[in-house]
Design an enzyme around this catalytic site. Structure first.
Site, short mmCIF file in Angstrom:
data_model
loop_
_atom_site.label_atom_id
_atom_site.label_comp_id
_atom_site.label_asym_id
_atom_site.label_seq_id
_atom_site.Cartn_x
_atom_site.Cartn_y
_atom_site.Cartn_z
N HIS A 1 33.38 -35.95 -41.00
CA HIS A 1 33.34 -37.07 -41.94
C HIS A 1 32.31 -36.82 -43.04
O HIS A 1 32.10 -37.68 -43.90
CB HIS A 1 33.00 -38.37 -41.21
CG HIS A 1 34.12 -38.91 -40.39
ND1 HIS A 1 35.42 -38.97 -40.84
CD2 HIS A 1 34.14 -39.45 -39.13
CE1 HIS A 1 36.19 -39.50 -39.90
NE2 HIS A 1 35.45 -39.79 -38.86
N SER B 1 40.80 -51.24 -42.66
CA SER B 1 40.94 -50.47 -41.42
C SER B 1 39.58 -50.29 -40.74
O SER B 1 39.48 -50.33 -39.51
CB SER B 1 41.56 -49.11 -41.72
OG SER B 1 42.91 -49.23 -42.10
#
Length: 294
Positions: free
Chosen positions: A90, A117
């Protein structure tokens, strides 16, 4: 110059400094809830060329900078892999060493959709289990009742947190994508839009395969595309969800809807104008146009 360090209780980008790369490695460098697991599955299907993967997706594609998994164990796991490796991070590109022969894929998503989300993912996390594994107590802000989604989303769009300390908050997401956007002409970096995956998955998978120089027999494409679809991944959540240590309350809930475009409807016209004005201060117009297109 060393890459910037992104460091939290669960992530440390400096692990990449010691990792022995291979020339054909694929690094999936994508912000949370932007399509990381989707791209991992696409890469797995292209590498193995069968929906019957030899192991759960988190084992085939480890999250290298995840501090809950011991560094030596992750490195050893990847060293043992004989297939072409596809590794999850990430961390933005400015936080990892760029190997000149490796390939780096960044998936972008409409920021408001990704934020929604992220909100739902927060509700699905087992905070007590995370505290047990990290040794960091559950923050007080996580033990109180969460704000309603709309209020949380407005706050997310207005946040001014340091991108390197809070990479999932709005400025951090914009910094991640802006950095990738400036590198998009480099031959070993590919930007993929979540909306394009949603609109024409087969076209995007073929584009990615060509860029990775992976030849797929024509007879395999139909089943590979089907296996990369949202319904199939959700149906196999026990093997596809990124949850090897039980941090989620429900792996099935990780695959919530997979849709695009609805998040903007949560905001009023005035709030959308404020959001768009904020975008203008954080990223260049050509990136904003590409990021927010239908």
């Amino acid at each position: 110059m060393n890459p910037h360090r992104y460091h939290s209780a669960m992530e440390d980008s400096h692990r990449w400094l010691d990792f022995p790369m291979r020339d054909d490695d694929i690094v999936i460098c994508t912000r949370s809830k932007h399509g990381t697991t989707w791209m991992q599955m696409i890469c797995a299907l292209l590498v193995f060329q069968t929906p019957d993967l030899p192991a759960p997706l988190p084992e085939l594609s480890p999250w290298l900078d995840w501090t809950i998994a011991p560094k030596d164990a992750v490195f050893a796991e990847l060293e043992e892999q004989l297939h072409r490796r596809f590794i999850k991070t990430h961390t933005p590109l400015d936080g990892i060493p760029i190997h000149p022969a490796a390939r780096y894929i960044v998936v972008a998503r409409h920021p408001l959709d990704a934020a929604v989300s992220l909100y739902h993912q927060g509700s699905n996390l087992n905070r007590e289990r995370i505290a047990e594994l990290t040794g960091v107590p559950v923050p007080g802000s996580k033990t109180t009742q969460r704000p309603e989604l709309r209020d949380w989303l407005v706050g997310w769009t207005l946040a001014g947190n340091d991108p390197r300390k809070f990479p999932d908050i709005f400025p951090g997401v914009m910094a991640h994508l802006s950095d990738a956007w400036t590198r998009r002409a480099e031959p070993n970096i590919l930007l993929v839009h979540y909306a394009d995956l949603s609109a024409d998955l087969e076209h995007e998978m073929r584009r990615i395969a060509d860029w990775l120089e992976i030849e797929v027999p024509e007879s395999c494409w139909a089943e590979l595309v089907q296996a990369a679809g949202f319904a199939e991944m959700k149906a196999k959540a026990e093997r596809t969800a990124p949850d090897p240590l039980g941090l989620m309350r429900s792996r099935d809930a990780f695959f919530r809807r997979g849709e695009s475009g609805a998040a903007a409807e949560l905001l009023s016209a005035e709030e959308l104008v404020a959001y768009e004005a904020r975008v203008e201060t954080l990223i260049p117009k050509d990136l904003a146009d590409w990021l927010h297109r239908p």
